[in-house]
Design an enzyme around this catalytic site. Structure first.
Site, PDB file in Angstrom:
ATOM      1  CB  SER A 246     -21.350  33.001  -3.688  1.00 54.42           C
ATOM      2  OG  SER A 246     -22.352  33.434  -4.558  1.00 54.42           O
ATOM      3  NE  ARG A 247     -16.547  26.727  -4.417  1.00 53.14           N
ATOM      4  CZ  ARG A 247     -17.172  26.203  -5.493  1.00 53.14           C
ATOM      5  NH1 ARG A 247     -16.806  26.546  -6.713  1.00 53.14           N
ATOM      6  NH2 ARG A 247     -18.141  25.348  -5.342  1.00 53.14           N
TER       7      ARG A 247
ATOM      8  CB  THR B  58     -14.450  36.784  -1.540  1.00 54.11           C
ATOM      9  OG1 THR B  58     -14.473  37.526  -2.758  1.00 54.11           O
ATOM     10  CG2 THR B  58     -13.959  37.670  -0.416  1.00 54.11           C
TER      11      THR B  58
ATOM     12  N   GLY C  78     -21.348  37.382  -5.556  1.00 58.24           N
ATOM     13  CA  GLY C  78     -21.477  37.041  -6.976  1.00 58.24           C
ATOM     14  C   GLY C  78     -22.883  36.668  -7.400  1.00 58.24           C
ATOM     15  CD  GLU C  79     -23.852  31.765  -7.134  1.00 54.40           C
ATOM     16  OE1 GLU C  79     -24.150  30.917  -7.978  1.00 54.40           O
ATOM     17  OE2 GLU C  79     -23.498  31.463  -5.981  1.00 54.40           O
TER      18      GLU C  79
ATOM     19  N   GLY D 277     -13.454  40.230 -10.643  1.00 55.71           N
ATOM     20  CA  GLY D 277     -12.380  40.923  -9.936  1.00 55.71           C
ATOM     21  C   GLY D 277     -11.690  40.036  -8.930  1.00 55.71           C
ATOM     22  CB  SER D 278     -11.494  36.349  -8.495  1.00 53.88           C
ATOM     23  OG  SER D 278     -11.060  36.004  -9.780  1.00 53.88           O
TER      24      SER D 278
ATOM     25  CE  LYS E 219     -22.899  37.555   6.565  1.00 54.44           C
ATOM     26  NZ  LYS E 219     -24.306  37.901   6.880  1.00 54.44           N
TER      27      LYS E 219
END
Lengths: 826, 158
Positions: A569-570, A572, A754-755, A530-531, A751
């Site tokens: 996890s970058r 957002t 994703g992971e 959903g990026s 924060k």
């Protein structure tokens, strides 16, 4: 930040409309006229010398346009952290599945027929199947030519390693671990092993490469980090980056598996040789054989405690099995290494990490690389420590959990440590908190647990907010879980993990159009997380426009600005901040236009709810300002660039798993997982929780069923039917809670997610199995066979396993730990 | 050797000239341009290529195109009626049941086959009906919810 954002309204993901109608374009949906189908011949042997390759017959087959081997292409190697992988094997194959030759033909059948006409003479070599054996001095060296590999940071760092199979090594910690162990009353050591698992994306790797005299190189792919791919291809092929254009569509699942170079170089050389575009799609068998699965590991943890349960010292030795090549990783030692100490306050620590070459499939990034492995070890070990000091697992964690202001066990200083709240909420919202007395159910009795009162967690503090999503299945079997189940034993277990918000760099453009709508232009891919929606949302918030007015464009490295890639996890955080800055820049430019129209200064101009106002009484919407500014002025392109190199916060996760163990067969059924994530600020709560739900079920697969086993380096699973991913009936209920209130580095205090949802699941399940059946499994996956065997052994011996030794016997391994350590992969 | 087939797809007869031995999946994607049907494992294990054949979900990678002659085929592109999406499609979007979207067309079609047969399935029945469709992204949580939501809406209408 608007009030709407604080409310955490669920955002409908616009692009999902395309996905439910079949309109969404994935890589394999691209079409290029006149393309050829590419196929590769792979080695059946895990380690062999290539004596001779005969391609004459294949070249003569009608419809074949190119046949290439290493002799037909430059001697280049590719890879991210270290460029150690050849495009086609040259002289030697290092894993079963390695590419030896490639063909391009008019269609797939012809290409496959051509492969069958290629004969390769191999001379088999001894196989290094076990990482512990491979790392010993004197073992045959798989990469004797390492010194010549491009950007080999490792050898610069450690000169002595070049004649060993240790691809990378790291050693760090805080305090003085020997001193800490000397002060300890109890020292325990356990060894854990984890298996190779595939990421499990359904969409296979797809590559289409077009080369031409003037056109440069055009690539269509489902790589989720197209700019990194472009950079790596430029180096491998010796071309300027501007000659390479990478095109991408939606990505049919990634979970880390689509960030590395895969078939692009071989398709490039086939295209060069044939003069036609060449397309290659990996089969399910090839995906399981030769993609870049999660690293298998051997992890030994040794901890020193006081009698009261306080942790004093911890030593972790972590061996990551790189397989034949480490190039799919940004570093051969993946990031999870640092977390091998857990989320606890430990004054004296030492980590020893090794990445080791073996004759197996090259391992790569997989959702939270390293984390599920190390946390399975750490959090299983934690329960064992709790039992040894006679504390309930929850109480033991509360005693030792990292508190605000404390140094992490690997020496990091984090802002806003939220671990205790995360843990407490998981207990409070799960069966653990409801029953209060976990020991009650045991009839046969379990050492250290029976009759103990579980600490009742305090209510959630007022500066935190939680968001709940309960999956429907809860209502079904719950009433019967603990009664009338014959041989079934119910168990509950917990785990606490952490993983930082991702770092990296990104640039973005926000264009404002004459009608007052806007477009986010970004190079971030959307592998399903959903990026696109979240980046549009961030721009909408900054621009004061409704989400519906913001569109998203990307799709090609020639047009979109640089982005680090949708991983780690970058997005957002990093891309989100770039978009936020671009939107601010764009808004500022529109403000300038408004000031010119109203004849006021920036300081006098106000902008609220989509309306610009001057003190003189002028007002106008974004659309009106844009329309009123004339063609030469109403071209607004806001620019934003953002780079994060150092993390100052992390995200804690706690999970409670409830299982049923069939004590006759060893079969484990996971009933429910309660997951709490410390999220900072949820920008799209439903999408955040959806990440957790998927991660938990993936984590359950890692815990119980999924494995790519090898016998002496030979892969045993070659179809998805044998690779046991969870189906809908297998999946547990997942109740997800988001804990807000401890701001992260992302836009609006967000924060990452994703992971963060995956690592706690396997240890929570392992601990629940122990609680249910009294057997502790040290090597994943926890199959029914292993549980059954352990139950049988337990019945035969009828003695509890001694794992704790009083001080003075430090270093001696526990029984089960030794067993796991000695076990070889099967 | 080429062969001419008449396939009844999404309410229309479609004439296809293709090589003998082509699967329904290949014909749908490569000859009819219906790329909403996804190719996953190509071995009948993942369910991404699910289409409906006379209302029954089948893995189109395992069905020879010639065997589909004379049967009614529905693909994801055939669910929309007069510009109106199927309640399942709407529910999948609204419940957040779609992530990467690769399993979605097959998942929606398996769910449609279920609801056409059993308008008010319970959760176990839904999970069972979807057991041939793998999804790695969602953990199935919101997919099950979406099917429940669609069933309720369709029930309300009916």
């Amino acid at each position: 930040m608007s009030a709407e954002m604080r409310n955490g309204a669920t955002l409908i993901r616009r692009e999902t409309w395309e996905k439910v109608t079949g309109e969404a374009v994935f890589a394999a949906d691209f079409e290029l006229p006149q393309h050829l189908e590419g196929k590769v011949l792979r080695s059946p042997y895990p380690h062999a010398r290539i004596v001779r390759i005969d391609t004459v017959k294949a070249r003569q087959l009608r419809g074949v346009h190119a046949v290439i081997t290493a002799d037909d292409i430059p001697n280049v190697r590719f890879g991210n952290g270290v460029a150690d992988q050849p495009v086609l094997a040259r002289g030697r194959v290092l894993f079963a599945g390695e590419k030896v030759a490639a063909v391009a033909a008019v269609d797939e059948d012809t290409a496959l027929e051509a492969l069958s006409l290629i004969t390769v003479e191999y001379e088999e070599l001894p196989v290094l199947a076990d990482p512990l054996a491979a790392m010993r001095e004197g073992a045959q060296v798989l990469h004797p030519e390492r010194r010549n590999y491009r950007h080999n940071r490792v050898l610069e760092k450690i000169p002595g390693l070049e004649m060993m199979n240790i691809g990378d090594h790291a050693r760090y910690g805080i305090g003085d671990v020997e001193e800490g162990m000397a002060e300890a009353n109890i020292i325990l050591e356990h060894t854990f092993r984890t298996q190779t698992v595939h990421q499990g994306y359904l969409e296979p790797h797809f590559t289409l490469v077009q080369t031409g005299r003037d056109k440069g190189v055009r690539v269509w792919t489902n790589n989720k980090a197209p700019f990194q791919l472009r950079g790596e291809l430029a180096k491998v092929l010796g071309l300027p980056v501007t000659d390479i254009e990478v095109n991408y569509g939606f990505i049919g699942g990634d979970f880390g598996g689509k960030g590395a170079v895969m078939d692009e170089p071989v398709c490039y050389y086939l295209s060069k040789a044939s003069g036609r575009p060449v397309q290659m799609v990996m089969t399910a068998r090839e995906e399981l054989l030769a993609a870049n699965p999660r690293h298998a590991t051997v992890i030994t943890l040794k901890s020193g405690l006081k009698h009261d349960g306080r942790l004093l010292a911890r030593q972790a030795t972590v061996v990551f099995e790189s397989g034949a090549y480490a190039g799919a990783n940004s570093h051969p030692l993946v990031g999870g290494l640092r977390r091998a100490l857990g989320a606890y306050r430990i004054p004296h620590t030492l980590i020893d990490g090794y990445a080791v070459y073996t004759n197996s499939v090259p391992a790569g990034h997989c959702r939270a690389p390293g984390d599920p492995q190390v946390f399975f070890a750490v959090e299983s070990h934690t329960d064992l420590l709790a039992e040894a000091v006679g504390l309930d697992p929850y109480e033991f964690r509360r005693l030792n959990v990292l508190r605000p202001g404390e140094l992490s066990p690997s020496g990091l200083k984090w802002a806003g440590i939220n671990a205790l709240e995360t843990l407490d909420l998981a207990v409070e919202r799960s069966e653990w908190g409801r029953t209060k007395n976990r020991g009650e159910k045991e009839e046969k009795g379990q050492k250290g647990q029976k009759g103990q009162e579980t600490t009742v967690p305090p209510a959630i503090s007022s500066d935190h907010r939680e968001i709940e999503y309960i999956s429907g299945k809860n209502k079904l079997p719950e009433a019967n879980w603990k009664t009338s189940l014959g041989t079934y034993q119910y168990g509950i277990g917990m785990a606490l993990t952490e993983r930082a918000t991702g770092l990296g760099g990104s640039a973005a453009v926000v264009a404002i159009h004459t009608d007052g709508s806007a477009t986010v232009i970004s190079g971030a891919t959307d592998p399903g997380t959903g990026s696109q929606t979240i980046l549009r949302h961030i721009a909408a918030q900054e621009l004061g426009l409704p989400l519906a007015k913001i569109s998203f464009r990307g799709g090609n490295t020639g047009m979109a600005p640089y982005d680090n890639g949708s991983g780690s996890s970058r997005v957002t955080h990093v891309t989100g901040q770039a978009v936020r800055l671009a939107a601010q820049d764009a808004l500022n430019q529109v403000r300038e236009l408004a000031c010119a129209q109203f004849g006021c200064t920036q300081g006098e101009l106000s902008y609220d709810h989509g309306l610009f106002k001057s003190p003189q009484g002028n007002s106008g919407t974004m659309a009106q300002i844009m329309a009123g500014s004339g063609r030469s002025k109403n071209i607004i392109l806001g620019r934003g660039g953002y780079a994060a190199e150092k993390g100052e916060s992390t995200c804690f996760s706690a999970q409670v798993a409830e299982v049923l163990v069939d004590t006759d067969t060893g079969q484990v059924r996971v009933l429910r997982v309660t997951a709490v994530n410390d999220i900072g600020q949820a920008l799209n709560p439903a999408a955040v929780q959806a990440q957790v739900e998927g991660a938990v079920v993936q984590g359950m697969g890692f815990a119980l069923n999924e494995e790519l086993p090898r016998v002496n380096g030979r892969p045993q699973v070659q179809s998805l039917a044998d690779y046991k991913m969870a189906t809908a009936p297998d999946a547990p209920s997942v109740n997800s809670y988001l804990l807000e209130g401890s701001p992260g580095p992302g836009p609006f205090g967000s924060k990452a997610i994703g992971e963060q949802g995956i690592a706690a699941t396997a240890p929570a399940i392992a601990n629940a199995i122990y609680h249910a059946a009294g057997v502790r499994i040290f090597d994943l996956p926890i199959t029914a066979e292993k549980v059954k065997k352990a139950l049988d052994e337990k019945r035969t011996r009828k003695v509890g396993r001694e794992r704790g030794e009083e001080k003075g016997q430090a270093g001696e391994k526990g029984q089960a730990g030794e067993k796991a350590g000695d076990r070889h992969e099967i | 050797m080429n062969k001419t087939l008449i396939l009844h797809v999404n309410g229309h007869d479609r004439r296809v000239v293709c090589e003998e031995g082509k699967t329904l999946l290949e014909v749908l994607r490569d000859h009819l341009g219906l790329k909403g049907t996804k190719k996953g494992c190509d071995e009948g294990d993942c369910g991404a290529c699910t289409v409906l054949m006379d209302g029954q979900p089948v893995n189109s990678c395992l069905v020879l195109a010639a065997r589909a002659e004379g049967h009614e085929i529905i693909t994801i592109e055939g669910l929309e009626q007069k510009g109106q999406l199927h309640p399942l499609q709407e529910a999948f979007v609204e419940e957040g049941a779609v992530q990467c979207g690769y399993c979605t067309p097959g998942m929606v079609l398996s769910a449609k086959a279920l609801l056409d047969l059993n308008p008010s399935p319970d959760e176990e029945e839904i999970r069972h009906a979807l057991s041939g469709n793998l999804c790695r992204c969602t953990g199935y949580v919101r997919i099950v919810k979406a099917v429940q939501t669609a069933a309720e809406r369709m029930h309300g209408q009916g």
